[in-house]
Design an enzyme around this catalytic site. Structure first.
Site, PDB file in Angstrom:
ATOM      1  N   ASN A 195      47.651   0.060  23.916  1.00  0.00           N
ATOM      2  CA  ASN A 195      48.921   0.708  23.254  1.00  0.00           C
ATOM      3  C   ASN A 195      50.112  -0.139  24.199  1.00  0.00           C
ATOM      4  O   ASN A 195      50.060   0.372  25.081  1.00  0.00           O
ATOM      5  CB  ASN A 195      49.177   1.900  22.991  1.00  0.00           C
ATOM      6  CG  ASN A 195      50.704   2.651  22.793  1.00  0.00           C
ATOM      7  OD1 ASN A 195      51.068   2.327  21.784  1.00  0.00           O
ATOM      8  ND2 ASN A 195      51.393   2.924  23.799  1.00  0.00           N
ATOM      9  N   GLU A 196      51.334  -0.476  23.542  1.00  0.00           N
ATOM     10  CA  GLU A 196      52.382  -0.878  24.112  1.00  0.00           C
ATOM     11  C   GLU A 196      51.830  -1.687  25.474  1.00  0.00           C
ATOM     12  O   GLU A 196      52.180  -1.369  26.560  1.00  0.00           O
ATOM     13  CB  GLU A 196      53.379  -0.103  24.500  1.00  0.00           C
ATOM     14  CG  GLU A 196      53.776   0.551  23.106  1.00  0.00           C
ATOM     15  CD  GLU A 196      54.959   1.545  23.170  1.00  0.00           C
ATOM     16  OE1 GLU A 196      55.521   1.938  24.392  1.00  0.00           O
ATOM     17  OE2 GLU A 196      55.826   1.916  22.252  1.00  0.00           O
ATOM     18  N   TYR A 264      62.130   1.912  17.269  1.00  0.00           N
ATOM     19  CA  TYR A 264      62.806   3.068  17.097  1.00  0.00           C
ATOM     20  C   TYR A 264      64.160   3.158  16.822  1.00  0.00           C
ATOM     21  O   TYR A 264      64.716   2.216  17.277  1.00  0.00           O
ATOM     22  CB  TYR A 264      62.690   4.181  18.430  1.00  0.00           C
ATOM     23  CG  TYR A 264      61.215   4.501  18.409  1.00  0.00           C
ATOM     24  CD1 TYR A 264      60.683   5.819  17.922  1.00  0.00           C
ATOM     25  CD2 TYR A 264      60.140   4.075  19.250  1.00  0.00           C
ATOM     26  CE1 TYR A 264      59.318   6.140  18.150  1.00  0.00           C
ATOM     27  CE2 TYR A 264      58.692   4.520  19.587  1.00  0.00           C
ATOM     28  CZ  TYR A 264      58.468   5.442  18.878  1.00  0.00           C
ATOM     29  OH  TYR A 264      57.318   5.923  19.044  1.00  0.00           O
ATOM     30  N   GLU A 319      54.412   2.617  15.503  1.00  0.00           N
ATOM     31  CA  GLU A 319      55.469   3.595  15.652  1.00  0.00           C
ATOM     32  C   GLU A 319      56.820   3.465  15.279  1.00  0.00           C
ATOM     33  O   GLU A 319      57.495   2.175  15.397  1.00  0.00           O
ATOM     34  CB  GLU A 319      55.310   3.655  17.198  1.00  0.00           C
ATOM     35  CG  GLU A 319      54.076   4.307  17.832  1.00  0.00           C
ATOM     36  CD  GLU A 319      54.276   4.286  19.590  1.00  0.00           C
ATOM     37  OE1 GLU A 319      55.207   4.539  19.800  1.00  0.00           O
ATOM     38  OE2 GLU A 319      53.238   4.271  19.993  1.00  0.00           O
TER      39      GLU A 319
END
Length: 515
Positions: A195-196, A264, A319
């Site tokens: 992840n990331e 985001y 996300e």
């Protein structure tokens, strides 16, 4: 289901007589034989070991007085089943690359504890582990999406986890699973490889991660899962197009089922702003960041098309959502925030973007499901409330597995302080029962917008409606007033000679359904 329109709106003004009127926007909705299906997994969610997402959110333990099934709250199970949750991503997030799955299996009193270094520095007792999560997904009827540990883990560790969850025959890991009380494998399909990786997953370069991905993916066998594994690469940070280019260029397509994108809607990472007490300027900037998703999906898709013109590799936006300052008096590392009508508009506009790019976007995960960031559910001990975002996602669930209907229109503009944004976003689909759904969003904070939809080709004759309304955009559901924002009857529309005329109030979301 009756052959009727269902118009569900989320907006905030009680008196439509006060709305400023603009010229009518003509919306064209057409059928196309080559249009893609909107994958139900676009409506997925995310549960990380972060704050009160798992502990105090989903999981209260089987000794709790709160009604539960094997420790998972019954009210949350019901709410997510009503939402038609298609998939759930776990255990992270940043937490995934510090998580060692064997710490979370076996007798709970014997499990190893760790410190959650990413989120609040709290002690993680691993009482919620692989069995708890996968059994919960079965209760929900949701596909599990497991994020593997690449940052601090090993190839062997991830390979063993797949064998533990998926292999039906005799092996060290399947024998261990049976010893721990589960005879049949869960057959998990979706696996994230880290992840990331560009950040909390190891601060890797794109070239380095591509090599790591190839190594991990090579040793990921399907262990008898007839559907096979879908391996998902840790994707870009928002507009890092070089990351996507490097991965698509250097990873063989037969090892690549999906590639992630994270974005985001944040106006300033140093000062994100209050989740409830915000100005129009903050609202405008938040929506500007949200609508940037259109550009991100378009440009990342163009890069993927260069290497994968047949679109076999899915874009996974695993996300997304609004991110504000935490609620006053709460742990800064727990990322707990309220959820207003701003979030409802943000969700509706973003989901329209995903629907319209269904040829490439085939999974997405709102961050996060319970008590963290743009949650659909908030809890306070035994209390539970559904947020405005929950209601939007429930309305939009009609698009799951429906055929996309191409939609065309010229949006009016939402203007603020010399800047403009498209005020209206829309998407449409037709499901297997022949029902047509059109989703409309007006992000304008002050002005209503009129739209006209030609229903002749759609065969529409009758319609009815529901609406969610409140006095201002900052309103939200609280534990003291959990029903402040709920659907009520809506009849303020007209159908004239095969043309449906709707006035979309400021900051509103509408779903039209008919046959």
């Amino acid at each position: 289901m009756k052959n009727s329109f269902l118009i569900s709106c989320i907006f905030t003004f009680c008196s439509q007589a006060t709305f400023a009127q603009k010229e009518t926007t003509i919306i064209s909705v057409k059928s196309a034989s080559d249009a893609p299906t909107i994958n139900r997994n676009i409506y997925g969610h995310f549960a990380e070991h972060l704050g009160r997402s798992v502990y105090g959110g989903f999981f209260v333990g089987d000794t709790s007085k709160i009604p539960n099934t094997k420790g998972v709250r019954n009210d949350i199970i019901k709410a997510l089943k009503d939402l038609k949750i298609p998939n759930l991503r776990w255990p992270g997030g940043c937490f995934a690359d510090t998580y060692h799955w064997k710490d979370g299996i076996g007798p709970k009193e014997q499990r190893t504890t760790i410190v959650n270094q990413w989120w609040g520095g709290v002690t993680e007792d691993n009482s919620f582990g692989t069995h708890d999560f996968l059994n919960m997904c079965e209760l929900l009827g949701a596909e599990p999406y497991l994020s593997g540990n690449v940052g601090s883990g090993t190839v062997q560790e991830l390979s063993d986890w797949i064998q533990y969850t998926n292999f039906a025959g005799k092996s060290p890991m399947s024998d261990l699973r049976k010893k721990n009380g589960r005879t049949e494998p869960w057959k998990v399909t979706y696996w994230g490889i880290g992840n990331e990786a560009w950040g909390c997953g190891g601060n890797m370069t794109a070239d380095y991660y591509a090599g790591e991905y190839r190594k991990y993916a090579t040793f990921m066998s399907d262990w008898g899962n007839k559907e096979g594994l879908i391996r998902i690469a840790s994707g870009s940070n928002s507009s890092d197009y070089n990351w996507t280019e490097t991965l698509m260029k250097n990873i063989p397509l037969n090892l690549l089922g999906g590639i992630g994108v994270h974005h985001y809607s944040v106006i300033n990472w140093d000062k994100k702003g209050d989740a409830v007490d915000y100005t129009e300027e903050q609202y405008f900037k938040t929506m500007k960041e949200a609508l940037k998703m259109e550009e991100l999906v378009t440009k990342h898709s163009a890069i993927m098309d260069k290497y994968d013109p047949k679109k076999k590799v899915a874009m996974i936006v695993d996300e997304w959502g609004g991110w504000y300052d935490v609620e006053k008096g709460t742990n800064p590392g727990f990322l707990y925030q309220q959820n207003t009508l701003r979030d409802a508009v943000l969700a509706g506009a973003t989901l329209n973007i995903f629907n319209n790019h269904a040829d490439r976007v085939r999974m997405a995960n709102l961050a996060q499901c319970v008590n963290v960031l743009q949650a659909v559910i908030l809890t306070d001990k035994a209390k539970m409330i559904l947020t405005p975002t929950y209601h939007v996602m429930q309305l939009y669930s009609v698009h799951q597995d429906a055929k996309l209907l191409p939609i065309n229109f010229q949006s009016p503009l939402y203007s603020y302080n010399g800047e403009t944004l498209p005020a209206i976003s829309a998407s449409a689909s037709k499901d297997k029962n022949g029902l047509v759904h059109i989703s409309l969003v007006n992000i304008d904070s002050k002005n209503s917008n009129k739209v006209e939809i030609d229903t002749t080709e759609l065969g529409v004759k009758n319609f009815s409606g529901k609406i969610i309304t409140s006095k201002k955009i900052q309103d939200y559901n609280s534990f003291e007033n959990p029903g402040k924002i709920v659907p009520v009857a809506f009849k303020d529309f007209e159908n004239k000679k095969g043309k449906l005329e709707i006035t979309i109030p400021p900051f509103s979301v509408i779903v039209v359904e008919g046959k």
